[in-house]
Design an enzyme around this catalytic site. Structure first.
Site, mmCIF file in Angstrom:
data_model
loop_
_atom_site.group_PDB
_atom_site.id
_atom_site.type_symbol
_atom_site.label_atom_id
_atom_site.label_comp_id
_atom_site.label_asym_id
_atom_site.label_seq_id
_atom_site.Cartn_x
_atom_site.Cartn_y
_atom_site.Cartn_z
ATOM 1 N N GLU A 151 15.018 -12.856 30.992
ATOM 2 C CA GLU A 151 14.496 -11.537 30.612
ATOM 3 C C GLU A 151 14.768 -10.561 31.750
ATOM 4 O OE1 GLU A 151 11.461 -11.987 33.640
ATOM 5 O OE2 GLU A 151 11.888 -10.177 32.477
ATOM 6 N N LEU A 250 16.728 3.006 45.007
ATOM 7 C CA LEU A 250 17.163 3.428 46.341
ATOM 8 C C LEU A 250 16.073 4.310 46.954
ATOM 9 C CD1 LEU A 250 19.787 2.610 47.680
ATOM 10 C CD2 LEU A 250 20.771 4.789 47.030
ATOM 11 N N GLY A 257 6.789 -4.879 45.501
ATOM 12 C CA GLY A 257 5.754 -5.893 45.257
ATOM 13 C C GLY A 257 5.993 -6.426 43.861
ATOM 14 N N CYS A 260 7.759 -10.437 40.548
ATOM 15 C CA CYS A 260 9.150 -10.895 40.428
ATOM 16 C C CYS A 260 9.946 -10.821 41.717
ATOM 17 C CB CYS A 260 9.852 -10.085 39.341
ATOM 18 S SG CYS A 260 9.118 -10.388 37.747
HETATM 19 C C1 UDX Z 1 11.576 -6.204 38.203
HETATM 20 C C2 UDX Z 1 12.981 -5.968 37.676
HETATM 21 O O1 UDX Z 1 13.253 -4.569 37.687
HETATM 22 C C3 UDX Z 1 13.096 -6.489 36.251
HETATM 23 O O2 UDX Z 1 14.416 -6.337 35.773
HETATM 24 C C4 UDX Z 1 12.734 -7.974 36.252
HETATM 25 O O3 UDX Z 1 12.813 -8.502 34.942
HETATM 26 C C5 UDX Z 1 11.324 -8.152 36.784
HETATM 27 O O4 UDX Z 1 11.210 -7.596 38.104
HETATM 28 P P1 UDX Z 1 9.198 -5.126 38.032
HETATM 29 O O5 UDX Z 1 8.916 -6.022 39.199
HETATM 30 O O6 UDX Z 1 8.279 -5.147 36.870
HETATM 31 O O7 UDX Z 1 10.685 -5.451 37.431
HETATM 32 O O8 UDX Z 1 9.211 -3.623 38.552
HETATM 33 P P2 UDX Z 1 10.320 -2.694 39.256
HETATM 34 O O9 UDX Z 1 10.285 -1.402 38.567
HETATM 35 O O10 UDX Z 1 11.603 -3.416 39.340
HETATM 36 O O11 UDX Z 1 9.746 -2.476 40.755
HETATM 37 C C6 UDX Z 1 9.617 -3.580 41.594
HETATM 38 C C7 UDX Z 1 9.077 -3.078 42.932
HETATM 39 O O12 UDX Z 1 10.089 -2.337 43.627
HETATM 40 C C8 UDX Z 1 7.863 -2.149 42.821
HETATM 41 O O13 UDX Z 1 6.919 -2.521 43.800
HETATM 42 C C9 UDX Z 1 8.423 -0.779 43.137
HETATM 43 O O14 UDX Z 1 7.461 0.057 43.760
HETATM 44 C C10 UDX Z 1 9.529 -1.118 44.123
HETATM 45 N N1 UDX Z 1 10.593 -0.124 44.193
HETATM 46 C C11 UDX Z 1 11.337 0.116 43.085
HETATM 47 C C12 UDX Z 1 10.846 0.528 45.410
HETATM 48 O O15 UDX Z 1 10.152 0.306 46.402
HETATM 49 N N2 UDX Z 1 11.867 1.413 45.471
HETATM 50 C C13 UDX Z 1 12.644 1.685 44.387
HETATM 51 O O16 UDX Z 1 13.543 2.504 44.506
HETATM 52 C C14 UDX Z 1 12.374 1.028 43.154
#
Ligand code: UDX
Length: 434
Positions: A151, A250, A257, A260
């Site tokens: 997924e 980026l 966090g 995943c």
């Molecule tokens: C992620 C993947 O995007 C998704 O494809 C996978 O199936 C599950 O894990 P998720 O963890 O739900 O999804 O959220 P996501 O939007 O990816 O953000 C993950 C973390 O990265 C968050 O803590 C977010 O704050 C952080 N983040 C995201 C950043 O610090 N900078 C960014 O530019 C983008």
């Protein structure tokens, strides 16, 4: 088609709702009876925009049901998805005991050909373990196959990511399995990538680890910007205009966090080590992410000098906006660090406070949970922002300034314009910006 979902967490519930929405006859199974009871009422135990509506609609159409009976569940589906959790173990490797449990359950009740599909994020070669386990525990000779269908759901966007994915990946070992999964996803307009099973398992881990690497890369550059008075937001903007780099994922700040990225980066690093490969890059991705907390605490100390007995408010507890999920959220680490330094905390989040209360109860001597975001900042000496909720971006900063004891903002997500807030009289500490 008749489908069974084993494991009703974020992935399982979204997959059950999504597959019934596109017309399949779905039964969701979990050992947690309270979760199943809630779901049968069409109420999702997780906060995911649009999910309750999808559940209710499809339960009413009699295409979606939930059960705690393993026998009923395994007999129902021609395709059986394993969506159980794969949490990190101490050494960073993926804990696959729930996946093994699901395989044993299928072997116990399987009553004819079934396609068992792993959807949980698993290390490469897990499908082989599922097949081996099933053969060991089969009561009688029954034909079955295992496939991989990872997924790519983002929390807060899970429904959209399910119904409008960039691609569908199916790892199969036969034409029959390919045909079944192509038919299952026929209503979804998206490119389907067909691979062998090991390749599909690697695609998922590699995708998540790459996205996490992108975030740690810009956070590494953010430290250089901080040291030289440059602006990481502008660096990221200009970098992202190169289509090969892309502007998404980026954004510098307090780091990633969630359930995943932290787990998948560690799990893939562990897999690399298992094969004796140099996966040190992923160790750096993890370390850069962990060090975001030190950077933010440095800013907070520069702002407040000593933290002991200081009244600090945190806006944002969830690991990202539009979710109540605090798993591996930066807020958990920042709260601990501030308490360790003797600070007194007021916490506010639009939806995640109940989850935080399970970690830090309401009667905690040095933690108060605020009624609303403005009540939270009253008489405080610093406002720390850890999640970029829209309500914080649109906050009435004039009102915030009047309410605070000292107008100091430590911004872990760079949600404000430095010049604007400083002109209003705030001391403003962003990440990687002058
Ligand atoms: C992620 C993947 O995007 C998704 O494809 C996978 O199936 C599950 O894990 P998720 O963890 O739900 O999804 O959220 P996501 O939007 O990816 O953000 C993950 C973390 O990265 C968050 O803590 C977010 O704050 C952080 N983040 C995201 C950043 O610090 N900078 C960014 O530019 C983008």
């Amino acid at each position: 088609m008749k489908v069974t979902i084993i494991g009703l967490g974020y992935v399982g519930i979204t997959t059950a709702a999504g597959l019934s929405e596109i017309g399949h006859d779905v039964v969701g199974y979990d050992i947690d009876s309270s979760k199943v009871k809630t779901l049968k009422k069409g109420t999702s135990p997780i906060f995911e925009p649009g999910l309750d509506e999808l559940l209710k609609n499809n339960i009413q159409r009699k295409r979606l049901d939930f059960t705690t009976s393993a026998e009923e569940a395994i007999h129902h589906g021609d395709i059986i998805f394993i969506c159980t959790g794969t949490p990190s173990r101490e050494d960073g490797s993926a804990d696959l005991t729930q996946v093994e449990g699901a395989a044993k359950t299928v072997a116990k009740y399987i009553n004819g050909y079934k396609l068992i599909v792993e959807k949980s994020t698993v290390p490469v070669k897990t499908a082989q373990w599922i097949e081996r386990t099933m053969k060991l525990y089969l009561k009688k000779k029954v034909d079955f196959e295992v496939a991989s269908n990872p997924e790519f759901l983002k929390e807060g966007d899970a429904i959209r990511d399910f119904l409008k994915p960039d691609r569908i990946v199916i790892g199969v070992g036969s034409k029959r399995a390919e045909r079944l999964l192509r038919e299952l996803y026929k209503p979804i307009k998206a490119p389907i990538v067909v691979t062998d099973i090991n390749t599909a398992e690697i695609i998922k881990h590699a995708s998540n680890a790459f996205l996490a690497m992108k975030i740690s890369f810009i956070n590494m550059i953010s430290d250089l910007c901080e040291a030289t008075g440059a602006d990481v937001e502008l660096v990221a903007k200009a970098m992202g205009m190169d289509k090969r780099i892309g502007k998404q994922f980026l954004r510098a700040g307090i780091g990633y966090g969630g359930s995943c990225f932290p787990k998948d980066v560690k799990a893939l690093y562990y897999v690399g080590k298992q094969y004796g490969l140099n996966f040190e890059l992923l160790k750096n991705v993890h370390e850069i992410n962990e060090s975001r907390i030190d950077v933010l605490m440095e800013h907070l100390k520069n702002a407040l000098w000593n933290l002991k007995d200081k009244n600090i408010v945190i806006w944002g507890l969830s690991f990202k906006p539009n979710t109540d999920d605090i798993r591996e959220a930066p807020s958990l680490k920042v709260v601990k660090r501030i308490l360790d330094e003797g600070g007194k905390l007021t916490l506010y989040d639009p939806v995640a406070m109940d989850n935080m209360k399970k970690v830090y109860p309401e009667n905690h001597p040095y933690i108060v949970y605020a009624r609303d975001m403005y009540d939270a900042v009253k008489d405080k000496e610093a406002l720390v922002i850890l999640t970029e909720w829209d309500v914080f971006k649109q906050a009435d900063l004039q009102k915030v300034k009047e309410l605070m004891l000292t107008p100091i903002i430590v911004d872990g997500r760079n949600i404000y314009k430095p010049r604007k807030v400083r002109r209003m009289g705030f001391e403003y500490y962003p990440m990687g910006r002058p």
